[in-house]
Design an enzyme around this catalytic site. Structure first.
Site, PDB file in Angstrom:
ATOM      1  CE  LYS A  26      -1.774   1.788   4.090  1.00  0.00           C
ATOM      2  NZ  LYS A  26      -1.383   3.162   4.260  1.00  0.00           N
ATOM      3  CG  ASN A  27       2.297   2.655   3.511  1.00  0.00           C
ATOM      4  OD1 ASN A  27       1.140   2.989   3.229  1.00  0.00           O
ATOM      5  ND2 ASN A  27       2.697   2.413   4.745  1.00  0.00           N
ATOM      6  NE  ARG A  97       0.768  11.658   6.744  1.00  0.00           N
ATOM      7  CZ  ARG A  97       0.572  12.753   7.457  1.00  0.00           C
ATOM      8  NH1 ARG A  97      -0.591  12.995   8.009  1.00  0.00           N
ATOM      9  NH2 ARG A  97       1.547  13.632   7.602  1.00  0.00           N
ATOM     10  CB  CYS A 121      -4.914  10.002  12.429  1.00  0.00           C
ATOM     11  SG  CYS A 121      -3.298   9.281  12.438  1.00  0.00           S
ATOM     12  NE  ARG A 126       0.604   9.915  10.146  1.00  0.00           N
ATOM     13  CZ  ARG A 126       0.135   8.999   9.312  1.00  0.00           C
ATOM     14  NH1 ARG A 126      -1.077   8.519   9.473  1.00  0.00           N
ATOM     15  NH2 ARG A 126       0.861   8.565   8.317  1.00  0.00           N
ATOM     16  CG  ASP A 309       3.597   0.978   9.640  1.00  0.00           C
ATOM     17  OD1 ASP A 309       2.531   1.562   9.769  1.00  0.00           O
ATOM     18  OD2 ASP A 309       4.646   1.566   9.281  1.00  0.00           O
ATOM     19  NE  ARG A 418      -7.713   4.475   4.717  1.00  0.00           N
ATOM     20  CZ  ARG A 418      -8.039   5.726   4.923  1.00  0.00           C
ATOM     21  NH1 ARG A 418      -8.941   6.035   5.824  1.00  0.00           N
ATOM     22  NH2 ARG A 418      -7.472   6.687   4.227  1.00  0.00           N
TER      23      ARG A 418
HETATM   24  C1  EPZ Z   1       4.304   6.732   6.398  1.00  0.00           C
HETATM   25  O1  EPZ Z   1       3.633   7.780   7.045  1.00  0.00           O
HETATM   26  C2  EPZ Z   1       3.327   5.596   6.305  1.00  0.00           C
HETATM   27  N1  EPZ Z   1       2.141   6.055   5.617  1.00  0.00           N
HETATM   28  C3  EPZ Z   1       2.968   5.106   7.693  1.00  0.00           C
HETATM   29  O2  EPZ Z   1       2.102   3.984   7.580  1.00  0.00           O
HETATM   30  C4  EPZ Z   1       4.241   4.686   8.418  1.00  0.00           C
HETATM   31  O3  EPZ Z   1       3.912   4.313   9.722  1.00  0.00           O
HETATM   32  C5  EPZ Z   1       5.227   5.860   8.424  1.00  0.00           C
HETATM   33  O4  EPZ Z   1       5.471   6.320   7.071  1.00  0.00           O
HETATM   34  C6  EPZ Z   1       6.561   5.513   9.045  1.00  0.00           C
HETATM   35  O5  EPZ Z   1       7.147   4.460   8.338  1.00  0.00           O
HETATM   36  C7  EPZ Z   1       2.117   6.068   4.300  1.00  0.00           C
HETATM   37  O6  EPZ Z   1       3.087   5.718   3.632  1.00  0.00           O
HETATM   38  C8  EPZ Z   1       0.852   6.533   3.650  1.00  0.00           C
HETATM   39  P1  EPZ Z   1       6.562  10.062   8.396  1.00  0.00           P
HETATM   40  P2  EPZ Z   1       4.229   9.258   6.977  1.00  0.00           P
HETATM   41  O7  EPZ Z   1       6.431  11.347   7.661  1.00  0.00           O
HETATM   42  O8  EPZ Z   1       4.941   9.439   5.706  1.00  0.00           O
HETATM   43  C9  EPZ Z   1       6.995  13.344  11.890  1.00  0.00           C
HETATM   44  C10 EPZ Z   1       0.098   2.810   7.711  1.00  0.00           C
HETATM   45  O9  EPZ Z   1      -0.632   2.295   8.597  1.00  0.00           O
HETATM   46  N2  EPZ Z   1       6.826  14.391  10.860  1.00  0.00           N
HETATM   47  O10 EPZ Z   1       7.721   9.203   8.136  1.00  0.00           O
HETATM   48  O11 EPZ Z   1       3.124  10.191   7.294  1.00  0.00           O
HETATM   49  C11 EPZ Z   1       5.704  12.555  12.106  1.00  0.00           C
HETATM   50  O12 EPZ Z   1       4.799  13.228  12.938  1.00  0.00           O
HETATM   51  C12 EPZ Z   1       0.738   4.150   7.950  1.00  0.00           C
HETATM   52  O13 EPZ Z   1       0.281   2.276   6.605  1.00  0.00           O
HETATM   53  C13 EPZ Z   1       6.865  15.715  11.224  1.00  0.00           C
HETATM   54  O14 EPZ Z   1       7.048  16.064  12.406  1.00  0.00           O
HETATM   55  O15 EPZ Z   1       5.228   9.194   8.194  1.00  0.00           O
HETATM   56  C14 EPZ Z   1       6.229  11.263  12.678  1.00  0.00           C
HETATM   57  O16 EPZ Z   1       6.486  11.437  14.052  1.00  0.00           O
HETATM   58  C15 EPZ Z   1       0.488   4.672   9.333  1.00  0.00           C
HETATM   59  N3  EPZ Z   1       6.705  16.662  10.245  1.00  0.00           N
HETATM   60  C16 EPZ Z   1       7.568  11.078  11.957  1.00  0.00           C
HETATM   61  O17 EPZ Z   1       7.907  12.379  11.446  1.00  0.00           O
HETATM   62  C17 EPZ Z   1       6.512  16.336   8.931  1.00  0.00           C
HETATM   63  O18 EPZ Z   1       6.354  17.241   8.092  1.00  0.00           O
HETATM   64  C18 EPZ Z   1       7.544  10.087  10.813  1.00  0.00           C
HETATM   65  O19 EPZ Z   1       6.467  10.380   9.941  1.00  0.00           O
HETATM   66  C19 EPZ Z   1       6.472  14.972   8.573  1.00  0.00           C
HETATM   67  C20 EPZ Z   1       6.637  14.010   9.545  1.00  0.00           C
END
Ligand code: EPZ
Length: 439
Positions: A26-27, A97, A121, A126, A309, A418
């Site tokens: 998915k991702n 997202r 969420c 996030r 995950d 999903r």
């Molecule tokens: C992706 O989310 C995945 N989602 C998530 O999977 C996964 O858990 C995550 O990466 C980590 O591997 C998708 O690919 C759609 P991040 P993403 O930006 O990209 C902080 C699932 O169930 N951050 O790597 O949104 C954030 O808050 C989902 O499939 C900021 O502070 O994750 C978090 O603490 C859930 N500012 C950390 O970074 C920003 O602008 C990592 O988030 C961006 C992120």
């Protein structure tokens, strides 16, 4: 979000045996569908999972002018000869997202876009500050609106963007913006998850120039145009790990076809510490229990660390291990909300704390977030009625029900579906006692 299509009834205590086929990730695929907006030529993606999240993204693309046709069960052709709209209808506000990742492609195709903000969420706040700051550095003009941002640029230009944390989404966003930007973009402290590498492979086939250095630096030399592509999406290592945990937790044996060891190195180490094992098979990997389960400590982290995950099925597995395990969640501040139902309704011995009990203090240190779990086991789990709060917790609950004594009912299955393709059919194929009832 849409309502559940059905609830699950699971009678636990059955060791799972058999073979399942891994679905496409998915991702990865959802971002690859966005990447097709970067070209006016047709693109064909193989290995596309039939999940609600893919339907949502295809719906978004259709609103933007993409012609979508399924060529096979898992093969989709997407073609956007012209981007006919620069914004999505309000039904896509806050659903996932993906719209924020469309900023770069839409700026290249139309020079402006209004994208809905994803919102917080159940797993954490996030924010998207890294995304917006990076795009601003590349010359985008960003105006905040209630619930959305308006972004415009004559042409994005290369920049050096250092990410404060290796965010998956921000890395993808900047990649999708950089491939057609003028000049060179350097993204340092980037995320290098296999799903991102898969996106890079697809973009490279489209004509992009991207290098990945060993120190988390991505360097992108912008090109003037990209061409159509045929690409096979990487297998879903979250789904694979979920079935691996199910095999070990139920003391069965499951072969997952399409599973790749190189994408699971950290997971396999932890699985082995707990008492699980794997063999390579002709078509993938098979997972089983090698000895009585024992407690172990786990800390989630960015790739190549232990995925956040993978945390939920591993936590459930650890309820069956002897001793006290610690799971320290360092990616999201609030990803243990699901543990309460496991403790209160099923009798799991999980205690949450705001302290960092892992090897190092993480970003959530001293910030009052319950991001570490102490799990004492083994505890026999009791059947219960569970409500899924988010996608990954969903498989955790399914696994808990598979282990529990008696029949559990699970609602909130829309979250699970999903991201997991045909979970009921796959679990049935390995012998799970699972049925569905209309919600
Ligand atoms: C992706 O989310 C995945 N989602 C998530 O999977 C996964 O858990 C995550 O990466 C980590 O591997 C998708 O690919 C759609 P991040 P993403 O930006 O990209 C902080 C699932 O169930 N951050 O790597 O949104 C954030 O808050 C989902 O499939 C900021 O502070 O994750 C978090 O603490 C859930 N500012 C950390 O970074 C920003 O602008 C990592 O988030 C961006 C992120």
């Amino acid at each position: 979000m849409a309502a559940d299509r059905h609830t699950y009834r699971i009678t636990g205590g059955v060791p799972l045996h058999g073979t399942v086929e891994a679905s496409g990730a998915k991702n990865a695929v959802t971002k690859e569908l966005v990447a097709t907006l970067l070209t006016g030529e047709p693109c064909v993606l193989h290995g596309v999972p039939r999940i609600l999240e893919v339907d949502l993204v295809l719906g978004m693309l259709t609103e933007l002018g993409t012609q979508v046709s399924w060529l096979g069960e898992h093969t989709v052709r997407v073609h956007t000869p012209e981007v006919t709209s620069t914004s999505l209808s309000s039904m896509y506000s806050g659903v996932n997202r993906i719209p924020i990742l469309m900023m770069g492609p839409l700026l290249h195709r139309r020079g402006e876009t209004v994208v809905p903000l994803p919102g917080g969420c159940t797993i954490g706040k996030r924010p998207i500050d890294f995304h917006l700051r990076g795009l601003a550095q590349m010359g985008a003009d960003i105006v905040d609106r209630p619930g959305s941002v308006k972004v415009s640029a004559d042409r994005l230009t290369g920049a050096h963007v250092h990410l404060p944390f290796p965010s998956v989404g921000a890395t993808e966003n900047l990649l999708l913006a950089a491939v057609l930007a003028k000049g060179t973009t350097v993204i340092s402290n980037a995320a290098v998850e296999p799903e991102i590498v898969d996106l890079v492979l697809m973009l490279q086939k489209m004509g992009a120039l991207i290098t990945i250095d060993t120190d988390r630096t991505l360097t992108v030399s912008g090109v003037d145009e990209l061409r159509g592509v045929e690409h096979h999406t990487v297998a879903d290592r979250i789904e694979i790990a979920s079935f691996a945990a199910a095999a070990v937790a139920t003391d069965g044996r499951i072969e997952v076809r399409g599973a790749r060891q190189d994408h699971l190195i950290t997971f396999l180490n932890v699985l082995r510490h707990v008492g699980g094992e794997f063999n390579e098979t002709e078509h993938g990997l098979e997972f089983f229990r090698a000895r009585p389960l024992t407690a172990t400590d786990v800390e989630t982290g960015v790739h190549p660390g232990f995925m956040t995950d993978w945390q939920q099925p591993m936590t459930v597995l650890l309820t069956q291990a002897t001793g006290t395990s610690v799971v320290h969640e360092t990616i999201y501040e609030d990803r243990f909300g699901y543990a309460q139902q496991l403790s209160d309704s099923m009798g799991a011995g999980i205690e949450l704390t705001t302290r960092c009990l892992g090897a190092a203090a993480c970003r959530w240190h001293n910030r009052d977030y319950q991001h570490t779990a102490k799990i004492t086991g083994p505890t026999p789990l009791k059947a219960a009625d569970l409500v899924i709060p988010d996608l990954r917790a969903g498989f955790g609950y399914v696994l808990a029900a598979l282990v529990a004594d008696g029949t559990s009912t699970i609602s909130g299955t829309r979250y699970l579906e999903r991201g997991y393709e045909e979970p009921v059919a796959k679990l049935t194929a390995v012998g799970a006692n699972i049925t569905t009832q209309p919600a």
